[in-house]
Design an enzyme around this catalytic site. Structure first.
Site, PDB file in Angstrom:
ATOM      1  N   SER A 254      -8.304   4.681   1.613  1.00 22.07           N
ATOM      2  CA  SER A 254      -8.691   3.780   0.919  1.00 22.07           C
ATOM      3  C   SER A 254      -9.989   3.477   0.592  1.00 22.07           C
ATOM      4  CB  SER A 254      -7.892   2.146   1.563  1.00 22.07           C
ATOM      5  OG  SER A 254      -8.367   0.865   1.021  1.00 22.07           O
TER       6      SER A 254
ATOM      7  N   LYS B   5      -7.108   5.260  -2.896  1.00 24.25           N
ATOM      8  CA  LYS B   5      -6.205   3.659  -3.558  1.00 24.25           C
ATOM      9  C   LYS B   5      -7.357   3.231  -3.570  1.00 24.25           C
ATOM     10  CE  LYS B   5      -4.924   0.560  -0.084  1.00 24.25           C
ATOM     11  NZ  LYS B   5      -4.236   0.296   1.008  1.00 24.25           N
TER      12      LYS B   5
ATOM     13  N   LYS C  35      -9.349  -0.824  -4.182  1.00 24.62           N
ATOM     14  CA  LYS C  35      -9.404  -2.234  -3.762  1.00 24.62           C
ATOM     15  C   LYS C  35     -10.072  -2.882  -5.349  1.00 24.62           C
ATOM     16  CE  LYS C  35      -8.292  -2.438   0.223  1.00 24.62           C
ATOM     17  NZ  LYS C  35      -7.115  -3.081   0.720  1.00 24.62           N
TER      18      LYS C  35
ATOM     19  N   ASP D  53      -5.403  -1.767  -4.946  1.00 25.48           N
ATOM     20  CA  ASP D  53      -4.601  -2.694  -3.931  1.00 25.48           C
ATOM     21  C   ASP D  53      -5.507  -4.050  -4.521  1.00 25.48           C
ATOM     22  OD1 ASP D  53      -3.654  -3.897  -2.371  1.00 25.48           O
ATOM     23  OD2 ASP D  53      -4.502  -2.234  -1.140  1.00 25.48           O
TER      24      ASP D  53
ATOM     25  N   GLU E 214      -0.864  -2.053  -6.008  1.00 28.07           N
ATOM     26  CA  GLU E 214      -0.507  -2.504  -4.224  1.00 28.07           C
ATOM     27  C   GLU E 214      -0.827  -4.242  -4.863  1.00 28.07           C
ATOM     28  OE1 GLU E 214      -1.372  -0.823  -1.333  1.00 28.07           O
ATOM     29  OE2 GLU E 214      -2.021  -2.231  -0.262  1.00 28.07           O
TER      30      GLU E 214
ATOM     31  N   ASP F 214       2.964  -5.235  -0.448  1.00 29.97           N
ATOM     32  CA  ASP F 214       2.324  -4.959   1.297  1.00 29.97           C
ATOM     33  C   ASP F 214       2.397  -6.790   2.022  1.00 29.97           C
ATOM     34  OD1 ASP F 214       0.236  -4.973   3.524  1.00 29.97           O
ATOM     35  OD2 ASP F 214      -1.814  -3.756   2.376  1.00 29.97           O
TER      36      ASP F 214
ATOM     37  N   LYS G 204       3.344  -1.634   7.458  1.00 33.47           N
ATOM     38  CA  LYS G 204       2.742  -1.613   8.066  1.00 33.47           C
ATOM     39  C   LYS G 204       2.785  -2.462   9.406  1.00 33.47           C
ATOM     40  CE  LYS G 204      -1.894  -2.570   5.574  1.00 33.47           C
ATOM     41  NZ  LYS G 204      -2.118  -3.493   4.600  1.00 33.47           N
TER      42      LYS G 204
ATOM     43  N   GLY H 199      -2.442   1.037   6.025  1.00 33.57           N
ATOM     44  CA  GLY H 199      -4.261   1.149   7.572  1.00 33.57           C
ATOM     45  C   GLY H 199      -4.314  -0.194   7.488  1.00 33.57           C
TER      46      GLY H 199
ATOM     47  N   LEU I  90      -7.800  -0.385   9.514  1.00 35.61           N
ATOM     48  CA  LEU I  90      -9.022  -0.218   9.974  1.00 35.61           C
ATOM     49  C   LEU I  90      -8.766   0.336  11.403  1.00 35.61           C
ATOM     50  CD1 LEU I  90     -11.719  -3.072   8.210  1.00 35.61           C
ATOM     51  CD2 LEU I  90     -10.591  -0.035   7.298  1.00 35.61           C
TER      52      LEU I  90
END
Ligand code: OSB
Ligand code: MG
Length: 383
Positions: free
Chosen positions: A150, A176, A178, A203, A228, A253, A277, A305, A307
């Site tokens: 990501s 992915k 952002k 995303d 996303e 998500d 998640k 994820g 982080l």
């Protein structure tokens, strides 16, 4: 019905007594500046949970961030809810199954990340006591997990293409990116031009509105595997409207917090992929149910994820072994994020594939010396 508290561990097979719960907030500094539509992450703190039972320790990680941008929970709210409500409801009690543990927490509305920290630690404990790896306990079907990376919002188009190049060379199976208003079509078009065959996704973390349809029509031309969470976290209805006019699947998500959210989303065609998640959904049990709902609809899932440090990362790898996790998840190499981890091994991918840690439970152990150095606050709560 006998209340759980009346069960004695020596009379009940497989009973797990919760002798004490340790909460540990540790500092963690990312090796890169991670910008998303909801803010910048760099200096973080992370919350670890350790459940002690008859000399065995189960490990969990709370995935809340320091500010309430992705979720309404934060590290501080999770600490408060755990210390004042969750731990007092379970410490000194005996539970045989995660469902039993969760039923003791039925009265706590929301706060899924806080509760998932405990629920996942309980699963680890069950695995360690049964001397069985978690992936087997939850019904997984594989021992290696293809992963993607990501990539945060970068300073320039050139930096974005460079980052794509770096991560593809590292072997990551999908990238992915952002995006946010003002940073969307142009950078993704540049990456697509440079890497025509790569598995690319974006995303938005809820940064857009239906009136931004023009942006999504442009992204729809770029051969993305999914888009996303384009729209608001609480607006499945608008996602239905958007999905209807796009070829590219929408991946949900933030919108999916429970198995019932998943059912409603998929019945209405609000999305065609789900990012699962553990923290967002309350732990492994709910994650499994959402996976099963998605399978019933023929919808692929993948493990998102937050982080995570090594404990959360290990849980994510075990979760990703379920049959329906057919798309690469976010569980990139731990050493991509951190200079040091709170476990004694590095969960690193090789050529874009992570091996699921073997050994009982999640298969990793705490590095107490790193933790001691990084502890911001800690508390052990006994019965
Ligand atoms: O939306 O997937 C997200 C990180 C923090 C909060 C939300 C998200 C993310 C990521 C990073 O995308 C995933 C990772 O590399 O752990
Ligand atoms: Mg996301």
């Amino acid at each position: 019905m006998t209340p759980t508290s009346a069960l004695s561990p020596d009379r009940v097979p497989n009973a797990v007594s919760i002798d004490a719960v340790e909460l540990i907030e540790v500092s963690a500094r990312l090796r890169f500046r991670f910008e998303t539509s909801f803010g910048v992450q760099e200096n973080l703190s992370r919350l670890l949970v350790v459940i002690h039972s008859d000399g065995v320790a189960g490990l969990g990680e709370v995935t809340a961030m320091n500010s309430p941008g992705y979720s309404s929970e934060t590290v501080a709210t999770a600490w408060e809810i755990l210390e004042r409500h969750v731990v007092p409801a379970i410490v000194g009690q005996v539970f045989c199954t995660p469902a039993q543990l969760l039923s003791a927490l039925d009265g706590i509305r929301g706060h899924h990340m806080a509760i998932a920290g405990i629920e996942t630690a309980f699963w680890d404990l069950l695995g360690r006591r049964a001397e069985m790896p978690l992936w087997q306990l939850i019904g997984g079907v594989r021992t290696s997990v293809p992963v993607g990376a990501s990539i945060g919002i970068q300073k320039s188009l050139e930096a974005t293409v460079d980052s794509a190049n770096y991560h593809l060379r590292e072997g990551y199976r999908r990238l992915k990116f952002k995006i946010k208003p003002g940073w969307d079509v142009e950078p993704i078009r540049a990456v697509r031009a440079a890497f025509p065959a790569a598995d690319l996704t974006v995303d938005a973390n809820s940064a857009y509105r239906l009136t931004d349809a023009r942006i999504f029509h442009a992204l729809d031309e770029l051969g993305l595997t999914y888009i996303e969470q384009p729209l608001a976290h609480d607006d499945l209805h608008d996602h239905v409207t958007l999905q209807r006019v796009l070829q590219t699947p929408i991946c949900l998500d933030e919108s999916i917090r429970s198995p019932s959210d998943a059912r409603k989303a998929l019945v209405g065609d609000a999305g065609r992929v789900i990012n699962i998640k553990l923290g967002r959904v309350r732990g492994h049990l709910a994650a499994r149910c959402i996976h099963d709902v998605a399978q019933a609809f023929g919808i692929p899932v993948w493990c998102g994820g937050m982080l995570e440090l090594g404990v959360g990362r290990a849980h994510n790898l075990h979760l990703s072994t379920l049959e329906g996790y057919t798309l690469p998840g976010d569980t990139a190499s731990a050493s991509r994020y951190w200079e040091e981890d709170v476990i004694t091994t590095w969960l690193d991918a090789e050529d874009g594939v992570q091996q699921v840690p073997i050994g009982p439970g999640i298969g990793v152990n705490l590095d107490r010396s790193v933790i001691a150095r990084r502890t911001i606050r800690s508390r052990e709560i006994r019965a």
